[in-house]
Motif scaffolding. Structure first.
Motif, PDB file in Angstrom:
ATOM      1  N   ASP A 199      25.254   2.768  -3.093  1.00 39.96           N
ATOM      2  CA  ASP A 199      25.379   3.832  -4.099  1.00 39.96           C
ATOM      3  C   ASP A 199      24.377   4.952  -3.826  1.00 39.96           C
ATOM      4  OD1 ASP A 199      27.377   2.399  -5.372  1.00 39.96           O
ATOM      5  OD2 ASP A 199      26.024   1.550  -6.882  1.00 39.96           O
ATOM      6  N   TYR A 200      23.151   4.579  -3.484  1.00 35.58           N
ATOM      7  CA  TYR A 200      22.107   5.557  -3.195  1.00 35.58           C
ATOM      8  C   TYR A 200      22.509   6.427  -2.006  1.00 35.58           C
ATOM      9  CZ  TYR A 200      17.571   7.542  -1.988  1.00 35.58           C
ATOM     10  OH  TYR A 200      16.555   8.402  -1.686  1.00 35.58           O
TER      11      TYR A 200
ATOM     12  N   GLU B 247      25.360   8.843  -2.773  1.00 29.46           N
ATOM     13  CA  GLU B 247      24.832   9.994  -3.506  1.00 29.46           C
ATOM     14  C   GLU B 247      24.125  10.970  -2.570  1.00 29.46           C
ATOM     15  OE1 GLU B 247      21.527  10.677  -6.933  1.00 29.46           O
ATOM     16  OE2 GLU B 247      22.921   9.001  -7.232  1.00 29.46           O
TER      17      GLU B 247
ATOM     18  N   SER C 127      26.720  12.824  -0.540  1.00 30.78           N
ATOM     19  CA  SER C 127      27.433  13.799  -1.376  1.00 30.78           C
ATOM     20  C   SER C 127      26.610  15.066  -1.612  1.00 30.78           C
ATOM     21  CB  SER C 127      27.804  13.186  -2.726  1.00 30.78           C
ATOM     22  OG  SER C 127      28.683  12.103  -2.524  1.00 30.78           O
ATOM     23  N   SER C 128      25.297  14.961  -1.458  1.00 29.99           N
ATOM     24  CA  SER C 128      24.442  16.120  -1.702  1.00 29.99           C
ATOM     25  C   SER C 128      24.409  17.096  -0.514  1.00 29.99           C
ATOM     26  CB  SER C 128      23.022  15.674  -2.057  1.00 29.99           C
ATOM     27  OG  SER C 128      22.379  15.119  -0.923  1.00 29.99           O
TER      28      SER C 128
END
Length: 119
Positions: free
Chosen positions: A110-111, A114, A117-118
Motif C-alpha cells: 500500500d505504501y 501510494e 501514484s505520487s
C-alpha cells in the motif's frame, strides 16, 4: 575444553537473513507514542521500514497501473529483494538462491502504491 561451533555456510546465512526479513514484515513491531499535543505518532510502520531500502523497482502493467514493487534491502554480499507482487523475500548470494514467503502486515505494498501514484 571449548566446543567448536560449526560455521554457517553462505546458503544457510542467506536463508536465515531472508527468513528474518520475511518474519519482520509478517510480524512487525509497531508502537504508538502519544505526543504532547494529543496526536499519536506511529513507529515501526512501512514508512520507517522503507528508510533502509537501497533501491525500488516498480512493477506496472502496460497501462502503467501499479502492480507491485521490488525493494532492495541488501547488496554487496548477499543481494536481497522484497517483492510485494509475489509476497516473497528473494535472496541471492554467489550461486545460492532463496525465497521466503511473507504476509504484508506492515502495509509495504500500500505504501509503495501510494508512492508510485505520487509521480
Amino acid at each position: 575444553m571449548t566446543a567448536k561451533r560449526k560455521e554457517e555456510t553462505c546458503e544457510e546465512q542467506l536463508r536465515r537473513m531472508c527468513k528474518s526479513i520475511a518474519d519482520g514484515i509478517t510480524n512487525p513491531v509497531i508502537s504508538n507514542d502519544e505526543q504532547e499535543d494529543g496526536s499519536v505518532e506511529q513507529h515501526g510502520g512501512a514508512s520507517e521500514w522503507m528508510e533502509g531500502v537501497y533501491d525500488i523497482r516498480y512493477i506496472v502493467s502496460s497501462q502503467k497501473k501499479y502492480l507491485g514493487a521490488t525493494l532492495m534491502v541488501a547488496g554487496g554480499g548477499p543481494t536481497i529483494w522484497v517483492n510485494t507482487l509475489t509476497s516473497e523475500v528473494e535472496g541471492y548470494w554467489a550461486g545460492d538462491k532463496c525465497t521466503w514467503a511473507f504476509q504484508d502486515n506492515m502495509g509495504l505494498d500500500d505504501y509503495n502504491e501510494e508512492m508510485y501514484s505520487s509521480f
